[in-house]
Scaffold this active site. Structure first.
Site, PDB file in Angstrom:
ATOM      1  N   ASN A  10       0.860  -1.186   0.000  1.00 54.33           N
ATOM      2  CA  ASN A  10       0.000   0.000   0.000  1.00 54.33           C
ATOM      3  C   ASN A  10       0.895   1.234   0.000  1.00 54.33           C
ATOM      4  OD1 ASN A  10      -1.941   1.953   0.324  1.00 54.33           O
ATOM      5  ND2 ASN A  10      -2.476   1.383   2.421  1.00 54.33           N
ATOM      6  N   LYS A  12       0.026   4.237  -0.259  1.00 57.38           N
ATOM      7  CA  LYS A  12      -0.660   5.380   0.356  1.00 57.38           C
ATOM      8  C   LYS A  12      -0.488   6.606  -0.560  1.00 57.38           C
ATOM      9  CE  LYS A  12      -0.298   3.184   4.809  1.00 57.38           C
ATOM     10  NZ  LYS A  12      -0.160   3.314   6.266  1.00 57.38           N
ATOM     11  N   HIS A  95      -9.470   0.613   5.233  1.00 55.16           N
ATOM     12  CA  HIS A  95      -8.193   0.905   5.895  1.00 55.16           C
ATOM     13  C   HIS A  95      -8.430   1.862   7.061  1.00 55.16           C
ATOM     14  CE1 HIS A  95      -4.089   2.302   6.565  1.00 55.16           C
ATOM     15  NE2 HIS A  95      -3.691   1.214   5.917  1.00 55.16           N
ATOM     16  N   GLU A  97      -6.955   4.392   8.056  1.00 54.04           N
ATOM     17  CA  GLU A  97      -6.855   5.818   7.720  1.00 54.04           C
ATOM     18  C   GLU A  97      -8.153   6.322   7.078  1.00 54.04           C
ATOM     19  OE1 GLU A  97      -2.113   5.145   7.263  1.00 54.04           O
ATOM     20  OE2 GLU A  97      -3.293   5.416   5.435  1.00 54.04           O
ATOM     21  N   GLU A 167      -4.889  -5.218  10.627  1.00 55.31           N
ATOM     22  CA  GLU A 167      -3.903  -4.163  10.821  1.00 55.31           C
ATOM     23  C   GLU A 167      -4.173  -3.438  12.138  1.00 55.31           C
ATOM     24  OE1 GLU A 167      -2.006  -2.615   6.923  1.00 55.31           O
ATOM     25  OE2 GLU A 167      -3.990  -1.731   7.085  1.00 55.31           O
ATOM     26  N   GLY A 173       2.617   2.456  10.757  1.00 52.78           N
ATOM     27  CA  GLY A 173       3.480   3.620  10.595  1.00 52.78           C
ATOM     28  C   GLY A 173       4.140   4.106  11.864  1.00 52.78           C
ATOM     29  N   SER A 213       3.680  -1.955  10.226  1.00 59.01           N
ATOM     30  CA  SER A 213       5.144  -1.855  10.345  1.00 59.01           C
ATOM     31  C   SER A 213       5.855  -3.167   9.999  1.00 59.01           C
ATOM     32  CB  SER A 213       5.543  -1.367  11.752  1.00 59.01           C
ATOM     33  OG  SER A 213       5.033  -0.068  11.993  1.00 59.01           O
TER      34      SER A 213
END
Length: 255
Positions: A10, A12, A95, A97, A167, A173, A213
Site C-alpha cells: 500500500n 498510500k 483501511h 486511515e 492491521e 506507521g 510496520s
C-alpha cells in the site's frame, strides 16, 4: 486447499513524482520474486494506469479506495465499474486511515465491499483495533464488530474474492509491531469468527494477512505463524526490502 501467500504493498499517498514511481517499478521488475506468492501493489489513483502499463505482468495492481455507486455526481470518487474497466483487479477497503481520517463506518465499508464484488473486483478488507482498545482487552470484539456488517452483506461464495487484512492501528506507521504471538492470536480469532458467522470452509480458505510496520527484519517470524497468510505492507513497500518481504516463504523454506 493450501492458502496462497499474499503480499500487498500500500503506497498510500506516495511517491510524489512520476520519476519516483518509475524507480519503484524498476526495482520490482528486476527483482527475483517467488512465483508462489500473489503480489499486489496499490499506488495513488493518479498513477494506477500508467504504473500498470510498465509493471511486470505477474504483479497486480489495486486501488486504495472506491465508492459504492457505479457513476453519478460524486465529486472526487472512483467507482468500482471504472476500476474494472481500467483493468484493475483489486481494491483496498476499510483501511484505518479511511475509517479515522475520513469517518468511514463499518456499514459504509460493507456497502463498498458489496459494490466492489458486484462489479467484479476482489477486495482487500482491512480491520484492526486502536491501542486503547487492545489495552482494554477489546481486540476480538472490535474486529468482529468491523467484520459483522460485511458478513451480513456478503453471500458465502463472495468470500473467495476477499482477503482480510488485520492491521492493528497502533502498529501502522509507528514502528511498533504486533508480536508474532499477538498476530497469530488475532488471525486465529478472525478465522474462528468467520467459521461461525459464515462457514467453516470459507474460514479455512480465506487468506488473513497482517499489516502494521512489516519489514524485512520481522517478516519471517510473522510469516511463520499458522494463520498469517501474508502481509499488507505500508512504508516498506516503497523500499528495496519489499522484495525480501515478498520472498518471506522462500526464505523460511531455505532455513
Amino acid at each position: 486447499m493450501a492458502r496462497k501467500f499474499f503480499v500487498g504493498g500500500n503506497f498510500k499517498m506516495n511517491p510524489t513524482s512520476r520519476e519516483q514511481k518509475r524507480t519503484l517499478v524498476k526495482v520490482l521488475n528486476e527483482a527475483d520474486i517467488d512465483p508462489n506468492v500473489e503480489v499486489v501493489i496499490a499506488p495513488p489513483s493518479i498513477y494506477i494506469i500508467p504504473l500498470k502499463e510498465i509493471l511486470r505482468k505477474d504483479i497486480q495492481v489495486a486501488a486504495q479506495n472506491c465508492y459504492f455507486k457505479s457513476s453519478g455526481a460524486y465529486t472526487g470518487e472512483t467507482s468500482p465499474a471504472q476500476l474494472v474497466d481500467a483493468g484493475v483487479p483489486y481494491v483496498i477497503l476499510g483501511h484505518s486511515e479511511r475509517r479515522t481520517l475520513f469517518h468511514e463506518t463499518s456499514e459504509i465499508v460493507a456497502q463498498k465491499t458489496r459494490a466492489a464484488l458486484d462489479a467484479g473486483l476482489r477486495v482487500i478488507l482491512c480491520v484492526g483495533e486502536t491501542l486503547e482498545e487492545r489495552e482494554g482487552g477489546r481486540t476480538k470484539a472490535v474486529v468482529e464488530a468491523q467484520l459483522k456488517p460485511v458478513v451480513d452483506a456478503l453471500a458465502k461464495d463472495d468470500w473467495a474474492n476477499v482477503v482480510v487484512a488485520y492491521e492493528p492501528v497502533w502498529a501502522i506507521g509507528t514502528g511498533k509491531v504486533a508480536s508474532a504471538a499477538q498476530a497469530q492470536e488475532a488471525h486465529a480469532d478472525i478465522r474462528a469468527f468467520l467459521a461461525g458467522a459464515v462457514d467453516p470452509q470459507v474460514a479455512e480458505n480465506t487468506r488473513i494477512i497482517y499489516g502494521g510496520s512489516v519489514s524485512a527484519a520481522n517478516c519471517k517470524e510473522l510469516g511463520s505463524q499458522k494463520d498469517v497468510d501474508g502481509f499488507l505492507v505500508g512504508g516498506a513497500s516503497l523500499k528495496p526490502e519489499f522484495v525480501d518481504i515478498i520472498n518471506t516463504k522462500r526464505a523460511l523454506a531455505g532455513q
